[in-house]
Design an enzyme around this catalytic site. Sequence first.
Site, PDB file in Angstrom:
ATOM      1  CB  VAL A 121      -0.433   2.713   5.467  1.00 49.18           C
ATOM      2  CG1 VAL A 121      -0.851   1.476   6.245  1.00 49.18           C
ATOM      3  CG2 VAL A 121      -1.588   3.708   5.399  1.00 49.18           C
ATOM      4  N   GLY A 122       2.682   2.035   5.270  1.00 52.26           N
ATOM      5  CA  GLY A 122       3.765   1.051   5.386  1.00 52.26           C
ATOM      6  C   GLY A 122       4.814   1.484   6.396  1.00 52.26           C
TER       7      GLY A 122
ATOM      8  N   GLY B  65       0.848  -1.197   0.000  1.00 51.70           N
ATOM      9  CA  GLY B  65       0.000   0.000   0.000  1.00 51.70           C
ATOM     10  C   GLY B  65       0.878   1.240   0.000  1.00 51.70           C
ATOM     11  CB  SER B  66       0.071   4.722   0.897  1.00 50.25           C
ATOM     12  OG  SER B  66      -0.366   4.512   2.226  1.00 50.25           O
TER      13      SER B  66
ATOM     14  CB  CYS C  20       2.803   0.653  -6.932  1.00 57.20           C
ATOM     15  SG  CYS C  20       3.065  -0.974  -7.633  1.00 57.20           S
TER      16      CYS C  20
ATOM     17  CD  GLU D  51       7.674  -4.779  -2.071  1.00 55.03           C
ATOM     18  OE1 GLU D  51       7.970  -3.702  -2.625  1.00 55.03           O
ATOM     19  OE2 GLU D  51       8.518  -5.607  -1.701  1.00 55.03           O
TER      20      GLU D  51
HETATM   21  P1  NAD Z   1      -3.327   2.484   1.579  1.00 52.92           P
HETATM   22  O1  NAD Z   1      -1.966   2.495   2.169  1.00 52.92           O
HETATM   23  O2  NAD Z   1      -4.210   3.642   1.828  1.00 52.92           O
HETATM   24  O3  NAD Z   1      -4.137   1.186   2.088  1.00 52.92           O
HETATM   25  C1  NAD Z   1      -3.602  -0.109   1.954  1.00 52.92           C
HETATM   26  C2  NAD Z   1      -4.199  -1.010   3.030  1.00 52.92           C
HETATM   27  O4  NAD Z   1      -3.721  -0.580   4.304  1.00 52.92           O
HETATM   28  C3  NAD Z   1      -5.713  -0.988   3.090  1.00 52.92           C
HETATM   29  O5  NAD Z   1      -6.183  -2.292   3.305  1.00 52.92           O
HETATM   30  C4  NAD Z   1      -5.983  -0.104   4.307  1.00 52.92           C
HETATM   31  O6  NAD Z   1      -7.212  -0.360   4.942  1.00 52.92           O
HETATM   32  C5  NAD Z   1      -4.827  -0.477   5.211  1.00 52.92           C
HETATM   33  N1  NAD Z   1      -4.480   0.502   6.244  1.00 52.92           N
HETATM   34  C6  NAD Z   1      -4.732   1.849   6.242  1.00 52.92           C
HETATM   35  N2  NAD Z   1      -4.241   2.399   7.383  1.00 52.92           N
HETATM   36  C7  NAD Z   1      -3.662   1.403   8.100  1.00 52.92           C
HETATM   37  C8  NAD Z   1      -2.960   1.342   9.345  1.00 52.92           C
HETATM   38  N3  NAD Z   1      -2.766   2.438  10.102  1.00 52.92           N
HETATM   39  N4  NAD Z   1      -2.480   0.147   9.776  1.00 52.92           N
HETATM   40  C9  NAD Z   1      -2.652  -0.976   9.018  1.00 52.92           C
HETATM   41  N5  NAD Z   1      -3.323  -0.973   7.838  1.00 52.92           N
HETATM   42  C10 NAD Z   1      -3.815   0.190   7.375  1.00 52.92           C
HETATM   43  O7  NAD Z   1      -3.124   2.233   0.000  1.00 52.92           O
HETATM   44  P2  NAD Z   1      -4.210   2.177  -1.170  1.00 52.92           P
HETATM   45  O8  NAD Z   1      -4.813   3.522  -1.381  1.00 52.92           O
HETATM   46  O9  NAD Z   1      -5.126   1.024  -0.987  1.00 52.92           O
HETATM   47  O10 NAD Z   1      -3.261   1.827  -2.419  1.00 52.92           O
HETATM   48  C11 NAD Z   1      -2.515   2.787  -3.103  1.00 52.92           C
HETATM   49  C12 NAD Z   1      -1.073   2.835  -2.640  1.00 52.92           C
HETATM   50  O11 NAD Z   1      -0.503   1.531  -2.654  1.00 52.92           O
HETATM   51  C13 NAD Z   1      -0.204   3.665  -3.579  1.00 52.92           C
HETATM   52  O12 NAD Z   1       0.714   4.417  -2.822  1.00 52.92           O
HETATM   53  C14 NAD Z   1       0.522   2.608  -4.416  1.00 52.92           C
HETATM   54  O13 NAD Z   1       1.739   3.047  -4.963  1.00 52.92           O
HETATM   55  C15 NAD Z   1       0.725   1.522  -3.390  1.00 52.92           C
HETATM   56  N6  NAD Z   1       0.910   0.206  -3.990  1.00 52.92           N
HETATM   57  C16 NAD Z   1       2.163  -0.367  -3.921  1.00 52.92           C
HETATM   58  C17 NAD Z   1       2.392  -1.589  -4.528  1.00 52.92           C
HETATM   59  C18 NAD Z   1       3.768  -2.238  -4.493  1.00 52.92           C
HETATM   60  O14 NAD Z   1       3.846  -3.437  -4.723  1.00 52.92           O
HETATM   61  N7  NAD Z   1       4.821  -1.497  -4.222  1.00 52.92           N
HETATM   62  C19 NAD Z   1       1.349  -2.238  -5.200  1.00 52.92           C
HETATM   63  C20 NAD Z   1       0.092  -1.636  -5.236  1.00 52.92           C
HETATM   64  C21 NAD Z   1      -0.116  -0.411  -4.623  1.00 52.92           C
END
Ligand code: NAD
Length: 492
Positions: free
Chosen positions: A229-230, A225-226, A282, A248
């Site tokens: 959050v990561g 994800g973002s 991403c 990731e």
């Molecule tokens: P996001 O980080 O907003 O959410 C991802 C997940 O994390 C969701 O399930 C969300 O509910 C959960 N989450 C949110 N806050 C959290 C917390 N405090 N603790 C634990 N979990 C939490 O991302 P998104 O909007 O779903 O996706 C878009 C982002 O993901 C972009 O930045 C994109 O570049 C990235 N992404 C990266 C990859 C990769 O492999 N590098 C692949 C796909 C997307």
Amino acid sequence: MNYVAGEWEMRSDLNKTDPSKGWIIGQFPLSATEEMDKAIDSANEALKEWGNPNRWSWVKRAEVIDDLVQVVKHWQEQIAHLISTESGKHITEARAEVIEGIHMLQYCASRGRYPIGHKISSEIPDKDAETYLSPRGVCTVITPWNFPFAIPTWLIGPALVSGCPVIFKPSEETPFTGQFFVELFTRVAYKHKVPMGVLNLVHGLGNVGEYLVRHEGTTIQLFTGSYNVGSRIKQIAATHHDKLAICEMGGKNSVIVLEDADIELAVRAAVLSVFKTTHQRCVSADLIIVEESVEPEFTRRFLEMAKKIRFGDPFDQNVFAGPLINEKAVDKHLYNISKIAAEAEMLWQWPARPLCQKGNFVFPSVFRMKYGSDSFALREEFFTPVAVIVPVKDFEEALHVANDTEYGLSMALITEDYRKMREFKIRGKAGLKYVNLPSIGAEVHLPFGGMRRSGTGMPSAAWLFNYLSHETSFTVNYGAEIKMAQGLAVKV
Ligand code: NAD
């Protein structure tokens, strides 16, 4: 519905909206702490069986996944429709995503028959030394919305074959694809008598994910994800002695076009890198870095091709890509445009939003600007359909601009010069690099992992197998007396 300790629990706490039509398509639960505790307890209970080599071998676990492949193939088209409906991704891309998920599960099924340790020579002839793999523990799997089927297979497949039970929290934007995947798993799990608790599903928002990450009962945190959050998940994991965060995250990706490039190929690679999935990958390219001598011609042809693209109904075969995922993403698009417009020359923009259309549709924008290391355009991940063309004087400057980011996910180079290809391979700071291709287009049997802000150096997909097991050394003495390595004395 949640799936906890082998039982479905139905609740309708939150609405899910179709991003292209604007209407509600279903409801899903917001998990309560008691449900999450129960899921974590059942996963830890399941670990005693599923992770025990006397009960479940790698081959036996992989056979469950092999059957899952067959079931997924049977429901292939329905899964693609579900992805398009809830994420707005074009149906042709959704079909490709399901194929990617099938490839990943096929790879996982095959891993059951790989070696699961090494035989290593000891310094002492009487000793036999070897290594063997044991599962590290219960995994949380927290996934983004933009690959709601493929990414869960990248993470859940390796975890299950490695013997690690899973608590899966799909994105709140795509709850139903994740749920359907778990439903398909339960069909094969029943046939193979897989212990209850091996795969749990808990829906919810960020707080649900964070509860799972903080819980003492979860060991490996598999997150995609973002960056924000990561990075939070990494910090939480760092405070526990036995937690590992494998994350990731986002990207700030470029396509570099050199003066010797095949311009037709360069334009097509750039258009795919920028506009596929409405720039919500991403690995989507924010920057097109072009050598000055060919920049005017490249830009003219890039705009010509880009203007033919239509964003619309994801089920319409004449459409290139769908809407943005939600209203927040539309606001982010408008914000991106306003910030970039303050520092760059706008080359193409329709009115940012079409009027009189339901759904989260926007029009793309293309800008041109000189390199400036502190600019918004060169720093922030866009994740909405915006591209910035950056003219540079030569290859060295191009590489400098592409590397001048805190992220490090994907990069593409378009050139016919084999020496520059090699320089790019050695000096480009990204986990995925492509030559004469777009910056998008992963294959599951290659490592998928970003550097710096983009990842934790433990790539997903096939490479994830490297981090889910403890590799333990095991040494046996067959001699009648104790002899120590390094000549250590044994006299007492
Ligand atoms: P996001 O980080 O907003 O959410 C991802 C997940 O994390 C969701 O399930 C969300 O509910 C959960 N989450 C949110 N806050 C959290 C917390 N405090 N603790 C634990 N979990 C939490 O991302 P998104 O909007 O779903 O996706 C878009 C982002 O993901 C972009 O930045 C994109 O570049 C990235 N992404 C990266 C990859 C990769 O492999 N590098 C692949 C796909 C997307």
